[in-house]
Motif scaffolding. Structure first.
Motif, PDB file in Angstrom:
ATOM      1  N   ASP A  37      14.216  -8.205   5.007  1.00 48.52           N
ATOM      2  CA  ASP A  37      15.625  -8.683   4.588  1.00 48.52           C
ATOM      3  C   ASP A  37      16.310  -8.642   3.293  1.00 48.52           C
ATOM      4  O   ASP A  37      17.433  -8.865   3.263  1.00 48.52           O
ATOM      5  CB  ASP A  37      15.416 -10.410   4.780  1.00 48.52           C
ATOM      6  N   GLN A  38      15.567  -7.738   2.420  1.00 49.63           N
ATOM      7  CA  GLN A  38      16.196  -7.390   1.239  1.00 49.63           C
ATOM      8  C   GLN A  38      16.080  -5.938   0.925  1.00 49.63           C
ATOM      9  O   GLN A  38      15.933  -5.401  -0.048  1.00 49.63           O
ATOM     10  CB  GLN A  38      15.175  -8.202   0.146  1.00 49.63           C
ATOM     11  N   HIS A  39      16.081  -5.019   1.651  1.00 50.64           N
ATOM     12  CA  HIS A  39      16.049  -3.613   1.729  1.00 50.64           C
ATOM     13  C   HIS A  39      14.732  -3.318   1.141  1.00 50.64           C
ATOM     14  O   HIS A  39      14.866  -2.562   0.075  1.00 50.64           O
ATOM     15  CB  HIS A  39      17.232  -3.013   1.035  1.00 50.64           C
ATOM     16  N   ASP A  40      13.956  -4.157   1.259  1.00 49.77           N
ATOM     17  CA  ASP A  40      12.617  -4.014   0.417  1.00 49.77           C
ATOM     18  C   ASP A  40      11.633  -2.672   0.557  1.00 49.77           C
ATOM     19  O   ASP A  40      11.186  -2.093   1.624  1.00 49.77           O
ATOM     20  CB  ASP A  40      11.478  -5.039   0.958  1.00 49.77           C
ATOM     21  N   PRO A  41      11.592  -2.174  -0.692  1.00 44.76           N
ATOM     22  CA  PRO A  41      10.610  -0.976  -0.812  1.00 44.76           C
ATOM     23  C   PRO A  41       9.193  -1.490  -0.407  1.00 44.76           C
ATOM     24  O   PRO A  41       8.700  -2.379  -0.942  1.00 44.76           O
ATOM     25  CB  PRO A  41      11.061  -0.484  -2.150  1.00 44.76           C
ATOM     26  N   HIS A  42       8.471  -0.570   0.337  1.00 39.93           N
ATOM     27  CA  HIS A  42       7.199  -0.943   0.539  1.00 39.93           C
ATOM     28  C   HIS A  42       6.350   0.478   1.132  1.00 39.93           C
ATOM     29  O   HIS A  42       6.795   1.275   1.516  1.00 39.93           O
ATOM     30  CB  HIS A  42       7.104  -2.098   1.803  1.00 39.93           C
ATOM     31  N   MET A  43       5.008   0.070   0.937  1.00 35.70           N
ATOM     32  CA  MET A  43       4.051   0.907   1.408  1.00 35.70           C
ATOM     33  C   MET A  43       3.458   0.226   2.773  1.00 35.70           C
ATOM     34  O   MET A  43       3.388  -0.786   2.901  1.00 35.70           O
ATOM     35  CB  MET A  43       2.604   1.021   0.660  1.00 35.70           C
ATOM     36  N   LEU A  44       3.226   1.182   3.741  1.00 35.39           N
ATOM     37  CA  LEU A  44       2.914   0.898   5.262  1.00 35.39           C
ATOM     38  C   LEU A  44       1.695   1.528   5.380  1.00 35.39           C
ATOM     39  O   LEU A  44       1.515   2.750   4.951  1.00 35.39           O
ATOM     40  CB  LEU A  44       3.816   1.265   6.169  1.00 35.39           C
ATOM     41  N   ARG A  45       0.467   0.847   5.635  1.00 36.03           N
ATOM     42  CA  ARG A  45      -0.694   1.515   5.854  1.00 36.03           C
ATOM     43  C   ARG A  45      -1.364   1.117   7.405  1.00 36.03           C
ATOM     44  O   ARG A  45      -1.179  -0.012   7.601  1.00 36.03           O
ATOM     45  CB  ARG A  45      -1.792   0.946   4.795  1.00 36.03           C
TER      46      ARG A  45
END
Length: 134
Positions: A90-98
């Motif tokens: 909801d915050q244009h969240d930068p993230h890693m997906l594993r």
């Protein structure tokens, strides 16, 4: 009313496989449907680990099957992903997906996808990718 099955969409040009080999996504509902959002069933292949940052989209993701995790690149928090988990960017969240196992995810995007999107080098989607051709 629009009615589609996952099976028919998987057998059409609505099934997109990422050029980097990390995922595939069946785009069941797109901008052309004029509903204001898009709906995809996305598979993240087992053992894949990659950065995402939807700068122009909001996304909600519900885990149908598999096991993995999402790591916030803002605060470093790590959240497990298992069947029944919903995460909302909801915050244009930068993230890693594993993905520790193959993940099957139901995804909603706003604004809606046009159909051919694949991730840019910065982990984002363009706002207006080329639409799927019939």
């Amino acid at each position: 009313m629009i009615v589609r099955t996952l099976q028919e969409c998987e057998q059409s040009n609505r099934r997109i496989v990422s050029p980097d080999g990390n995922w595939e996504s069946t785009r069941m509902q797109l901008k052309e449907d004029q509903t204001g959002y898009a709906f995809n069933i996305t598979t993240i292949y087992a053992g894949k680990d990659f950065f995402l940052h939807y700068k122009r989209h909001f996304e909600s993701v519900y885990c149908i099957s598999g096991r993995g995790e999402i790591e916030s690149k803002v605060d470093g928090k790590v959240y497990p992903i298992t069947p029944g988990t919903l995460y909302i960017l909801d915050q244009h969240d930068p993230h890693m997906l594993r993905a520790f196992e193959e993940l099957k995810l139901a995804c909603v995007f706003n604004p809606p996808l046009t159909g051919r999107e694949v991730h840019n080098p910065d982990g984002s989607y363009d706002l207006e990718a080329a639409p799927i051709e019939a």
